[in-house]
Write a protein that holds these residues in place. Structure first.
Motif, PDB file in Angstrom:
ATOM      1  N   ALA B 644      -9.218  -3.137   4.195  1.00 23.19           N
ATOM      2  CA  ALA B 644     -10.217  -3.172   5.061  1.00 23.19           C
ATOM      3  C   ALA B 644     -11.119  -3.986   3.660  1.00 23.19           C
ATOM      4  O   ALA B 644     -11.859  -4.350   3.007  1.00 23.19           O
ATOM      5  N   GLU B 729     -10.456   9.783   1.725  1.00 30.79           N
ATOM      6  CA  GLU B 729     -10.390   8.791   1.766  1.00 30.79           C
ATOM      7  C   GLU B 729      -8.915   8.580   2.105  1.00 30.79           C
ATOM      8  O   GLU B 729      -8.379   7.000   2.308  1.00 30.79           O
ATOM      9  N   ASP B 731      -5.507   6.401   4.048  1.00 29.64           N
ATOM     10  CA  ASP B 731      -5.599   6.191   4.777  1.00 29.64           C
ATOM     11  C   ASP B 731      -4.676   6.178   5.730  1.00 29.64           C
ATOM     12  O   ASP B 731      -3.507   6.390   5.149  1.00 29.64           O
ATOM     13  N   ASP B 733      -2.099   4.882   7.534  1.00 26.69           N
ATOM     14  CA  ASP B 733      -1.839   3.576   7.146  1.00 26.69           C
ATOM     15  C   ASP B 733      -0.441   4.050   6.221  1.00 26.69           C
ATOM     16  O   ASP B 733       0.375   3.995   6.511  1.00 26.69           O
ATOM     17  N   SER B 734      -1.080   4.670   4.754  1.00 29.36           N
ATOM     18  CA  SER B 734       0.103   5.303   3.558  1.00 29.36           C
ATOM     19  C   SER B 734       0.234   6.399   4.022  1.00 29.36           C
ATOM     20  O   SER B 734       2.024   6.089   3.958  1.00 29.36           O
ATOM     21  N   THR B 801       0.448  10.383  -1.044  1.00 33.37           N
ATOM     22  CA  THR B 801      -0.780  10.137  -1.016  1.00 33.37           C
ATOM     23  C   THR B 801      -1.284  11.371  -1.119  1.00 33.37           C
ATOM     24  O   THR B 801      -2.775  12.077  -1.379  1.00 33.37           O
TER      25      THR B 801
END
Lengths: 358, 807
Positions: B644, B729, B731, B733-734, B801
């Motif tokens: 980002a 928060e 994302d 992708d994680s 995560t």
């Protein structure tokens, strides 16, 4: 078969035929062949029959059972068909509705034209060469036989970048500096084309401060003007798709070629409409000539040993002629209506072999 | 350069037709720009006598005329006040096209009286604005004579476009010489050219060349003082010729200078000697010096300009234009004639600076025959004496003829080896000699020594001599030689960059965007918004302030184009461009100082459709475009990370970069509202920029184009869905990476198929639904295997995560 069984068969077959749905048919099946069905009950009662009757009655009952089962299957198939017909009769959509959106974009005619040019010259063994848009004065002018005091420099309406007088970089006024870069970079023999952006300080109905040219250079030991004619006639006819297109070579003057020739193609202007092809008129489309000995020398080659031809043409101009685009300025307007109208579909990949023969 | 056919015939003895001459001129390299053949345009109009002119029975102002052309009689209704019985007029029959009105005549009735044809005014003939009455021809004009011939308009005017090397053909003499060499006739002599006119007295005006270290500016000045002239109009034939080529006759003295300029390519100037103060001085200009030129305008001189002055002041720009104050008038009695040589380069530079295009400049900047200075002075003196009377002084000559003599080697076989056409050596020599070249005897190898004539300063070597032979012999006679590829099959033609650009364009077009081509420059303030605008990439001489800086990005142009489209009602669309951008620090003149970029902009909403709801374009549309671009570039898209951290012209929270390791291959996102505002555009607008040069070239593999063997499992893949509750928060992708890394052998694919916020999910968290494809390798998965794999995935995602499974 006994009258009793015959009557039963007729009754059951009648019921099967009368069943108006799969459910009703199933009722009939259960009534006849189910665990307590009429036929099943008769089969069960077979044991009670007299031994001498048993065999014959058994066979008769089996025939009955088979006949009823067949009737049910046939009816089932018929009902399934009519059920499908009924469903199909209901399943209707409006096939005139628009499909789900899948917008297709377009290629700019300049890109398409460059691809077309590449295809044709590629067939003749020319390969791409490239050079920077921001050029050194030497490559753009001096090496091309335009020394600093040469009037042609001013006539080219050159854009300069900010810098010290005498060493200001220029925006190349033509693709010709790549002739020099190519000769200095690669050993001869050479055949290159150089499509690219060029810049001149001129902005009106027929001039744009940025436009595209394609340069061509062929260097060998015995390339002469006959080859120049052969190469460019072949190009013009293939590009415009006119097999008998008249092509005329007319003496002219450019600092970097000697002899120099303007190339005209045949056209007609009958009825106010320009048409490329055999006709009474001529249309100038490109400049060409034998590379000047000084230019060959500036490319690091011995002009006594190497010679060849060069040409240059405006890509917008030939695109406008081929596709009937009336106004140069619209090329750079990015108006979606124009881009869709004059643009090309992404899979319209040009190629001499890929085209359908007429 | 304009001339008339009859004027050409002064120099060329020829039977050739106008068309033949024009064709030959073009094929000699003297391109015919236009031919004005008034005889052809006016062919229908003939001299006719008005046999009678009676009043029209119905109209006071009209007359009914009976007209006789010798071949026919016609009745014409005419409104001209001068139409009268017995006069000779110009008759246009019905069916002819009238140049002045642009109409074709029809037989008609005017107020009940038949009118079959027309008597013409000069305006109707298109020869002048005169429309007071009809043309009156002399009474002795033969009936039926073509009007063009009667009016002296039957001499065709030819205009050729001269290339900058052909100063010799800026005179009709040179054109005739070329035509003669091409075989269209014989070059005639020029009566009087080269003859001296005896002088009766010493010129009271002397000439001094005071050019310091720039003697080449004006190496030779020849002059004459002619006293007691009478400067009336020049003879009609001179006036007719000048008028025919677009010059206005002024007076005999001035017309003579123009005549030699056109005829021999020899510019001349005449000073009114009584308006000169002392001697003529040729010197460089002085800053601040101004001259009122003959065109009625005042020009500032500078130190780079050659001036013709007297003892008091500058009077004329040498080689460009004379001055008002010393020009000749009807009252001129004593004249000083100038026939000089001026440096071509300085003349061109001066003319450009002054913004003056004159007949003198046109010739001097191309190069004037140095031997014509004295010859022209003599011939013009003779003509002045003939037309104006008077008495000539002895010649005045300052400086000398620069050495123009030079020789070049010429191997006649070079015509074939360079030009591709066999021309016999004798024919080559003949061509060169007819063109005025001196050809020496050949040596044993047939090599010739050739000296160009003084009027051909453009000939500078053997290639030029070959060109002379070729253009006279005719390019059309060069046999066409095939030029096939040197190998049976051509090699691939594209460079890597070009091949990539071509694929990129087609991929982006296939993604629904229209390709645009926009300028490489833009306003500097706009460039500054996109990381550019620095001084080294500014244009020194921009065509306007809107185009004064090389573009650091294509986006500003595309955003501007999107805005223009949206303003025009095309409220949604997509544009892309593949082209160069110029980045700060890259001003060095190297090919790698210039980047290639592929950029695109989408604006507005997706299409409204019965099956789908319209929505504004967003950053993920731009991401899809960026990925399409990178795929076309063969970038390893599955190895890219989205980060980002797009540049400042993107929306800080709705944009990203696609990185391979640390290198950004592309940027995408919504555009920053402040940037859009600065460009006068409004959202929604999403954009991407991809950089082909940043994409690594595919590594050359040992196997070349061989693909690795395909491993296809015979075992059924199993799909399992997971719903992970994660903090806002985290994302996607994680989460997906954690899934993949949980069991690299087993997890074949993982994809987000839903993102949910709302009832059942506490605020600040979201539910990501992930479909995981498990591909067993050795044996079908048992329930226990599946449970174990699921547990590993949940644990891995949880660890990475903080996610928990949504129950």
């Amino acid at each position: 078969m006994s009258d009793e069984l015959t009557a039963l068969r007729d009754e059951l077959e009648g019921a099967v035929l009368a069943a108006g749905s799969l459910e009703a048919l199933e009722d009939v099946r259960v009534r006849a062949l189910g665990r307590r069905g009429a036929v099943t009950e008769l089969m069960k009662s077979l044991g009670k029959a007299a031994p001498e009757e048993r065999r014959e009655r058994g066979q008769a009952l089996n025939r009955l059972k088979q006949a009823v089962a067949d009737a049910i299957d046939a009816r089932k198939e018929a009902l399934a068909q009519s059920e499908l017909e009924r469903r199909l009769a209901e399943e209707r959509i409006d096939i005139t509705l628009p499909v789900r959106p899948a917008p297709e974009g377009s290629l700019h005619p300049i890109s398409q034209t460059i691809d077309e040019i590449t295809q044709i010259f590629g067939e003749m063994g020319f390969r791409w060469a490239e050079g920077p848009d921001i050029e050194d004065d030497w490559y753009n002018f001096t090496a091309l036989n335009m020394p600093p005091e040469h009037p042609a420099r001013q006539e080219m309406d050159t854009f300069y970048l900010v810098g010290e007088a005498g060493s200001r970089p220029v925006l190349r006024t033509h693709t010709s500096p790549v002739q020099i870069r190519t000769m200095l970079d690669k050993p001869p023999p050479l055949r290159v084309i150089v499509p690219g952006r060029t810049y001149r300080s001129d902005h009106d109905a027929t001039h744009s401060p940025m436009f595209h040219q394609v340069e061509g250079l062929a260097i060998g030991r015995s390339i002469h003007m006959g080859h120049l004619k052969g190469c460019l006639i072949a190009f013009c006819r293939a590009f415009f798709g006119v097999a008998d297109l008249p092509v005329r070579f007319r003496p002219s003057h450019f600092p970097f070629t000697e002899p120099s020739a303007e190339v005209d193609i045949g056209c007609t202007r009958e009825g106010g409409q320009l048409r490329i092809g055999a006709g009474g008129d001529w249309l100038e489309i490109l400049g060409s000539g034998m590379v000047h000995p000084k230019v060959i020398a500036n490319g690091g080659l011995d002009p006594e040993e190497w010679q060849g031809f060069a040409f240059g043409m405006g890509i917008e101009r030939i695109a406008m002629l081929k596709y009937g685009i009336p106004d140069l300025r619209t090329m750079y307007d990015s108006d979606l209506r124009w881009l869709r109208h004059y643009g090309f579909r992404p899979l319209d990949i040009p190629g001499l072999i890929a085209e359908a023969a007429e | 350069m304009k001339f008339t056919f009859s004027w050409l015939k002064d120099h060329l003895d020829t039977e050739a037709t106008l068309d033949e001459v024009c064709e030959a001129l073009t094929m000699l390299g003297l391109e015919v720009d236009g031919v004005e053949d008034r005889a052809r345009d006016l062919a229908a109009f003939v001299a006719a006598r008005v046999l009678s002119a009676e009043p029209h029975p119905q109209a006071d102002r009209l007359r009914v005329c009976r007209v006789d052309t010798g071949a026919e009689e016609a009745q014409v209704v005419c409104g001209a006040p001068n139409a009268r019985t017995g006069m000779m007029g110009v008759f246009a029959p019905s069916g002819s096209w009238i140049p002045g009105t642009g109409l074709t005549l029809k037989k008609t009735a005017i107020r009940g009286v038949e009118s079959n044809g027309m008597l013409l005014s000069e305006r109707e003939l298109g020869v002048s604005d005169e429309h007071e009455g009809i043309v009156e021809l002399p009474a002795d004009t033969p009936l039926g004579a073509p009007y063009a011939r009667v009016a002296g308009l039957d001499d065709p005017v030819i205009e050729i476009g001269l290339t900058p090397n052909r100063g010799d053909c800026a005179g009709i003499r040179g054109i005739a010489r070329d035509l003669a060499a091409r075989g269209l006739g014989a070059l005639k002599g020029v009566p009087g050219w080269g003859e001296s006119v005896p002088g009766a007295f010493e010129s009271p005006v002397a000439v001094r060349l005071e050019l310091g270290d720039r003697p080449e500016a004006c190496p030779l000045f020849a002059g004459r003082y002619i006293r007691g002239v009478s400067n009336g109009p020049s003879p009609k034939w001179v006036q007719d010729r000048l008028r025919a080529v677009g010059l206005r006759p002024i007076s005999a003295l001035v017309d003579i200078t123009n005549y030699f300029t056109l005829d021999m390519g020899r510019p001349l100037h005449v000073f009114d000697a009584d308006r000169l103060e002392g001697d003529v001085v040729v010197r460089m200009g002085r800053d601040g010096e101004e001259i009122d030129a003959l065109d009625g305008r005042r020009y500032a001189a500078d130190a780079g300009m050659t001036l013709i002055c007297d003892e008091a002041k500058g009077n004329a720009f040498g080689g460009i234009m004379g001055g008002e104050a010393t020009g000749c008038t009807e009252d001129t009695v004593n004249v000083f004639l100038e026939s000089a040589l001026f440096d071509p380069l300085r003349t061109a530079a001066t003319g450009r600076r002054l913004g003056v295009q004159s007949d003198a400049r046109y010739r001097f900047e191309r190069g004037v025959d140095p031997t014509s200075a004295v010859a022209g002075m003599e011939a013009a003196t003779r003509m002045i004496l003939d037309f104006c009377g008077g008495e000539a002084s002895l010649p005045v000559v300052a400086g000398g003829e620069p050495d123009w003599r030079r020789r070049y080697r010429f191997r006649p076989e070079r015509v074939e080896s360079l030009g591709g056409v066999a021309v016999p050596a004798a024919r080559s020599v003949e061509i060169l000699r007819t063109l005025g070249f001196e050809v020496g005897d050949g040596d044993e190898g047939g090599e010739l020594s050739v000296a160009p004539p003084p009027w051909r300063p453009d000939i500078l070597g053997e290639a030029d001599l070959v060109e002379e032979v070729l253009r006279v012999h005719g390019f059309e006679h060069i046999p066409v030689a095939d030029f096939p590829a040197p190998t049976v099959l051509p090699a691939p033609a594209l460079t890597r960059q070009a091949a990539r650009a071509s694929k990129l364009r087609r991929a982006l077009a296939a993604a629904g965007m229209a390709e645009a081509v926009t300028f490489s420059f833009m306003p500097a303030d706009r460039a500054a918004l996109f990381g550019g605008g620095e001084a080294a990439l500014r244009l020194d001489n921009p065509i306007s302030n809107d185009l004064d800086c090389m573009r650091p990005s294509i986006l500003p142009n595309l955003i501007d184009a999107a805005r223009r489209n949206a303003d025009g009602g095309r409220t949604a669309g997509a544009l892309f461009e593949v082209g160069p951008v110029f980045r700060p620090g890259a001003a060095a003149i190297e090919p790698d100082g210039q980047l290639q970029a592929a950029s695109g902009v989408r604006w507005g909403e997706t299409a409204r459709h019965w099956s789908e709801r319209a929505r504004p374009v967003d950053a993920l549309d731009a991401k899809a475009d960026a990925l399409a671009a990178l795929k076309a570039l063969a970038a390893p898209v599955d190895k890219l990370r989205a980060s980002a951290d797009a540049p400042a012209w993107f929306h800080p929270g709705r944009s990203g970069a696609l990185r391979l390791g640390a290198v950004a291959l592309a940027w995408f996102g919504e555009l920053h509202p402040r940037v859009l505002q600065a460009l006068g555009a409004s959202g929604p607008m999403a954009a991407f920029e991809a950089f082909p040069d940043a994409v690594p070239a595919p590594r050359a593999k040992a196997g070349g184009k061989l693909r690795p063997a395909l491993a296809r499992s015979a075992l059924q893949p199993v799909e399992r869905d997971f719903a992970f509750l994660v903090a806002e928060e985290v994302d996607a992708d994680s989460v997906l990476r954690a899934v993949r890394n949980a069991d690299k052998a087993l997890v074949a694919d993982a994809a987000v198929f839903d993102v949910y916020r709302g009832q059942g999910v506490e605020p600040g968290r979201k539910s990501l639904a992930v479909a995981v494809t498990l591909q067993p390798q050795d044996a079908t998965l048992t329930d226990a295997d599946l449970e174990a794999a699921s547990a590993r995935i949940v644990a891995a995602v949880g660890k990475a995560t903080g996610a928990v499974l949504r129950s």
